[in-house]
Scaffold this active site. Structure first.
Site, short mmCIF file in Angstrom:
data_model
loop_
_atom_site.label_atom_id
_atom_site.label_comp_id
_atom_site.label_asym_id
_atom_site.label_seq_id
_atom_site.Cartn_x
_atom_site.Cartn_y
_atom_site.Cartn_z
N ARG A 149 34.22 151.36 36.39
CA ARG A 149 34.73 151.91 35.13
C ARG A 149 33.69 152.83 34.52
O ARG A 149 32.60 152.39 34.15
CB ARG A 149 35.08 150.77 34.15
N LYS B 182 34.28 145.93 23.97
CA LYS B 182 35.61 146.35 23.51
C LYS B 182 35.61 146.27 21.99
O LYS B 182 35.61 145.19 21.43
CB LYS B 182 36.70 145.46 24.12
N SER C 78 46.43 146.21 32.49
CA SER C 78 45.95 145.45 31.34
C SER C 78 47.11 145.11 30.41
O SER C 78 47.95 145.98 30.11
CB SER C 78 44.92 146.26 30.54
#
Length: 206
Positions: free
Chosen positions: A38, A136, A107
């Site tokens: 990522r 996050k 997700s």
């Protein structure tokens, strides 16, 4: 296959004195068999270069390499699949582009999103966010263990929980019904990614 899923973060790796490739190597050596690459800020060229590096490592250990969001990068490095979020490319279109033999992860953050996911063809679900986490920022809809348990009870797809999971709570996540746990900081930010991975794998199966 290990039910621990490493999600990379180059900034967290760097802060701990590691490169992404070093962390992936150590995690795979410890037994991790799911790696999601990522990268949100690097150029496409740099992402592809890193993808080739990581692909060599995952292939050597028989691990799956999943690319977050970027179908073009996944195709360029012949990754094993793509993981998309609710605001990314629709899974049906991802499937058209990467073909039937690749993995697609999606997700989901709520029961409503789980219901909608039943209408699309995906191979596993990333269930977020379980606990507060620094990686996050928007954690306004934390699921907690009860929310995770409810989602796991209502799907037959493999589920990887993510969000603030570490050695202190990974057992609770598995006991709540998750197939596995996806972690970022617990490995990328650890002084010894190999030992961290070994500990998490052991905790996840006991």
């Amino acid at each position: 296959m290990s039910n621990l899923y490493l999600v990379t973060d180059s900034e967290i790796c760097a802060q701990a004195g590691h490169t992404v490739s070093q962390v992936v190597e150590e995690a795979c050596r410890a037994g991790v068999r799911w790696v999601q690459l990522r990268e949100k800020t690097v150029t496409t060229h740099a992402f592809i270069e890193l993808g080739f590096e990581v692909r060599q490592i995952t292939q050597a250990y028989g691990a799956k390499l999943i690319v977050n969001d970027r179908v073009d990068v996944a195709l360029a490095v012949d990754a094993d699949g793509v993981h998309v979020g609710q605001d990314d490319m629709p899974p049906a279109l991802v499937r058209q582009l990467i073909g039937p033999g690749k993995v697609i992860g999606l997700s989901i953050n709520s029961l409503l999103e789980l219901q909608l996911a039943r209408e699309v063809e995906v191979d596993y679900l990333g269930v977020a966010t379980i606990f507060p986490t620094g990686t996050k920022q928007d954690t306004s809809s934390l699921l907690g263990l009860s929310g995770l348990r409810e989602i796991c009870q209502q799907t037959k797809l493999p589920t990887f929980a993510i969000g603030g999971i570490n050695a202190s709570n990974i057992r609770d996540v598995i006991r709540a019904g998750a197939t596995g746990a996806a972690v970022v900081s617990a490995i990328c930010g650890h002084p010894n990614p190999y030992e961290a991975s070994k500990e998490l794998i052991q905790l996840a199966i006991t």
